[in-house]
Structure formats: structure tokens, C-alpha cells
Design a protein around this motif. Structure first.
Motif, mmCIF file in Angstrom:
data_model
loop_
_atom_site.group_PDB
_atom_site.id
_atom_site.type_symbol
_atom_site.label_atom_id
_atom_site.label_comp_id
_atom_site.label_asym_id
_atom_site.label_seq_id
_atom_site.Cartn_x
_atom_site.Cartn_y
_atom_site.Cartn_z
ATOM 1 N N GLN A 170 0.833 -1.203 0.000
ATOM 2 C CA GLN A 170 0.000 0.000 0.000
ATOM 3 C C GLN A 170 0.870 1.257 0.000
ATOM 4 O OE1 GLN A 170 -2.480 -0.548 3.457
ATOM 5 N NE2 GLN A 170 -4.088 -1.587 2.292
ATOM 6 N N SER B 84 -5.752 1.763 -7.008
ATOM 7 C CA SER B 84 -6.719 2.608 -6.298
ATOM 8 C C SER B 84 -7.155 1.945 -4.992
ATOM 9 C CB SER B 84 -7.940 2.873 -7.184
ATOM 10 O OG SER B 84 -7.589 3.598 -8.339
ATOM 11 N N LEU B 85 -7.365 0.628 -5.039
ATOM 12 C CA LEU B 85 -7.786 -0.106 -3.846
ATOM 13 C C LEU B 85 -6.692 -0.085 -2.775
ATOM 14 C CD1 LEU B 85 -10.227 -1.743 -2.856
ATOM 15 C CD2 LEU B 85 -9.068 -3.805 -3.668
ATOM 16 N N LYS C 226 -6.701 3.417 -1.277
ATOM 17 C CA LYS C 226 -7.902 3.585 -0.453
ATOM 18 C C LYS C 226 -7.770 2.818 0.857
ATOM 19 C CE LYS C 226 -12.947 3.067 -0.586
ATOM 20 N NZ LYS C 226 -14.115 2.620 -1.390
ATOM 21 N N GLY C 227 -7.203 1.613 0.797
ATOM 22 C CA GLY C 227 -7.001 0.833 2.013
ATOM 23 C C GLY C 227 -6.065 1.524 2.983
ATOM 24 N N GLU D 9 -5.599 4.812 3.145
ATOM 25 C CA GLU D 9 -6.336 5.950 3.684
ATOM 26 C C GLU D 9 -7.286 5.509 4.798
ATOM 27 O OE1 GLU D 9 -6.552 9.066 -0.067
ATOM 28 O OE2 GLU D 9 -8.022 7.419 0.020
ATOM 29 N N GLN D 10 -7.957 4.375 4.594
ATOM 30 C CA GLN D 10 -8.854 3.865 5.632
ATOM 31 C C GLN D 10 -8.068 3.439 6.868
ATOM 32 O OE1 GLN D 10 -10.875 0.779 3.431
ATOM 33 N NE2 GLN D 10 -12.543 2.152 2.808
ATOM 34 N N ARG E 63 -7.256 11.428 4.319
ATOM 35 C CA ARG E 63 -7.169 11.413 2.868
ATOM 36 C C ARG E 63 -5.731 11.725 2.459
ATOM 37 N NH1 ARG E 63 -11.103 14.351 -1.401
ATOM 38 N NH2 ARG E 63 -10.450 13.184 -3.234
ATOM 39 N N GLU F 25 -5.461 13.610 -3.621
ATOM 40 C CA GLU F 25 -6.591 14.362 -4.157
ATOM 41 C C GLU F 25 -6.312 14.681 -5.619
ATOM 42 O OE1 GLU F 25 -6.923 17.965 -1.975
ATOM 43 O OE2 GLU F 25 -4.883 18.638 -2.399
#
Length: 299
Positions: free
Chosen positions: A14, A42-43, A46-47, A49-50, A55, A58
Motif C-alpha cells: 500500500q 486505487s484499492l 484507499k485501504g 487511507e482507511q 485522505r 486528491e
């Protein structure tokens, strides 16, 4: 948020995806570099960020850029990825008889006339050492070094960068080059003499800036007859009588069949080659050996 949330480890995949998107400004470009699909990258981002609850990326127009939080994370992400790579590289001597890897970036002259001999000495000392060389423009080479896509750069100085350690290791004379049989002035051609020749010069970079400064006259802008991105091409064109040039001495040591005439300039003109590394670069055994061989280079 669960109290054990931040006890979960960060995933290097990641972090690598995030760094590539931030560096390349595009999820698609990051996916191409990693050999993945765009949704997979993207996944991963996003993982991350979670996982961190902030965030990180951008969109600004068509470009993906790190947020303020992302910029802060980049510093740590690069360090973690570098430490991971260093740990993996440290294990290489114990696997399949390998002895590590060194990624070198260099300009054309050094890569043809300097690096092969230095690499040969390093490989003799460490037969399993994997060495790759990338040839390119100095600015591109230094950008890749900053991004840790290269371990060391060999470039004409000066080189600048807050994160760089720079070590000059070789001084090289720049010589006047003319078609075979041309008469050189006693003591070597001066700037006025060279300005009256049909000049074929290398385009861009620190070496060209040094030549322009040496040739300069008050209120005169140097306008060569032709400019080229290849020193070897210039040598061939001089050999067939299309003009004169000023070239690095290393590129002239193996002039086959005496096709050109060379001379020191008056006054003498030199350039310095230097090794450039990131300040935080882990010096593996292979990298230390390569640096030792470059320092020992005598031309």
C-alpha cells in the motif's frame, strides 16, 4: 475507532502504491509501473487511507497529488520502503550466491568510457554483484536518484539537491577536436580562434555551460553550426570534416585510426565528475565497492 486500530501493521504494498501515485501524478501510470491494474492500485491507496483515517491523494485537474497529510506521509513511506529494500538486499548474499545490486545513473560519456572499467574491477572483487546502468540527461538521472529509483549517479558537476551527498572523484580535460591533419595553434587554440571555426557542440548540461563560458566574448552569444545529444556522433562528423568541437578527453582516448586531431585549449578547460547519493542512502557492500572503484579510476 477501535483501540487496537493503530496496532495493525502498515502494508508495504500500500505504501509503494501511494508513493508511486504521488510521484507519477496518476493512478494509471503507477499501475503501469507496478504491473497492476488501475483499480488494484486505487484499492491499495484507499485501504491505506482507511487504515490511517486521513485522505492522502486528491485530484487537481487531471493530476493526482498528495494532500498535506500525504506529503507528511511521503517522508516516512520512502524511509520505510528504503529500509525494506535494504533488508532484502542484505539477505541477497545468502541466497543463490548473489552479492547484491547497484543501480547507477550516468551521462553518455561516463557510461561508455569510464563506468565499464570501474564496473569490471567491482565485479572482479564481487563476482555476484548485479549492476545496472541507466543512461540519460543529468536532470532526469538526479530526479530518479531523489526518488530512490537509482542508488548512485555519476554526473558532471555541479549537481544540486538538499538531500544529496556529492563527492568529486575525477577531473577531466576538455579538448579541441578537429579533422585529422588540421593545424592547431602553438600552445593550443584560444577562445577567439575556436569562435572562428565551424563548431559542432554537445547540447545542454553542465559540460556545455562550461564550454559556452570558456568561449564567451563580450556581447557575443555562442551559436554553434550544429548541436547534438551524442558525443560519439560529433566525433564522427568532425572526422569527416564538417567542423571542429570541444569534447571530454575520455571520449577521445580511443580515436580509431587517427580520424581526428586533438589539442588542449588555451587556457586549459576541465570538468569534474562526481558521485551523487541520497544523504540517507544505506551503503551496502556492493555500493561501497562500486564507489571505491570509481575513486580509483585514473582514466
Amino acid at each position: 475507532m477501535h483501540k487496537d486500530f493503530f496496532c495493525m501493521p502498515l502494508h508495504l504494498d500500500q505504501l509503494a502504491a501511494f508513493v508511486n501515485v504521488a510521484d507519477l501524478g496518476s493512478f494509471t501510470a503507477a499501475a503501469d509501473k507496478e504491473g497492476l491494474t488501475q483499480p488494484a492500485v486505487s484499492l491499495q491507496v484507499k485501504g491505506l487511507e482507511q487504515r490511517l483515517g486521513v485522505r492522502l491523494i486528491e485530484r487537481v485537474g487531471r493530476r493526482a497529488q498528495p494532500t498535506a497529510a500525504g506529503l507528511d506521509l511521503l517522508v516516512h513511506a520512502r524511509r520505510l520502503l528504503q529500509e525494506s529494500a535494504a533488508a532484502e538486499e542484505a539477505m541477497m548474499p545468502y541466497r543463490d550466491g548473489a552479492s547484491g545490486r547497484v543501480r547507477i545513473g550516468s551521462g553518455g560519456t561516463a557510461s561508455i568510457h569510464l563506468l565499464p572499467r570501474a564496473i569490471a574491477v567491482a565485479r572482479k572483487s564481487m563476482p555476484g554483484l548485479e549492476i545496472t546502468v541507466r543512461i540519460g540527461d543529468a536532470n532526469d538521472i538526479l530526479r530518479d536518484l531523489e526518488a530512490n529509483r537509482l542508488d548512485i549517479a555519476v554526473v558532471a558537476l555541479p549537481a544540486s539537491g538538499r538531500n544529496f551527498e556529492i563527492e568529486p572523484f575525477y577531473e577531466e580535460e576538455l579538448l579541441a577536436v578537429a579533422p585529422a591533419g588540421s593545424l592547431m595553434p602553438e600552445g593550443g587554440p584560444d577562445a577567439a580562434f575556436m569562435r572562428d571555426r565551424t563548431l559542432l557542440l554537445y547540447e545542454g548540461g553542465n559540460t556545455r555551460r562550461a564550454i559556452d563560458a570558456w568561449l564567451a566574448a563580450p556581447d557575443t552569444r555562442i551559436r554553434p553550426a550544429m548541436e547534438f545529444g551524442s558525443i560519439e556522433a560529433i566525433k564522427e562528423l568532425v572526422a569527416v570534416g564538417l567542423g571542429w568541437s570541444i569534447l571530454p578527453g575520455l571520449a577521445l582516448k580511443r580515436d580509431r585510426a587517427g580520424l581526428v586531431t586533438t589539442s588542449s585549449l588555451n587556457p586549459r578547460l576541465t570538468r569534474r565528475l562526481g558521485m551523487v547519493l541520497r544523504r540517507d542512502k544505506h551503503l551496502t557492500r556492493g555500493l561501497r565497492e562500486m564507489m571505491k572503484c570509481l575513486r580509483a579510476f585514473k582514466g
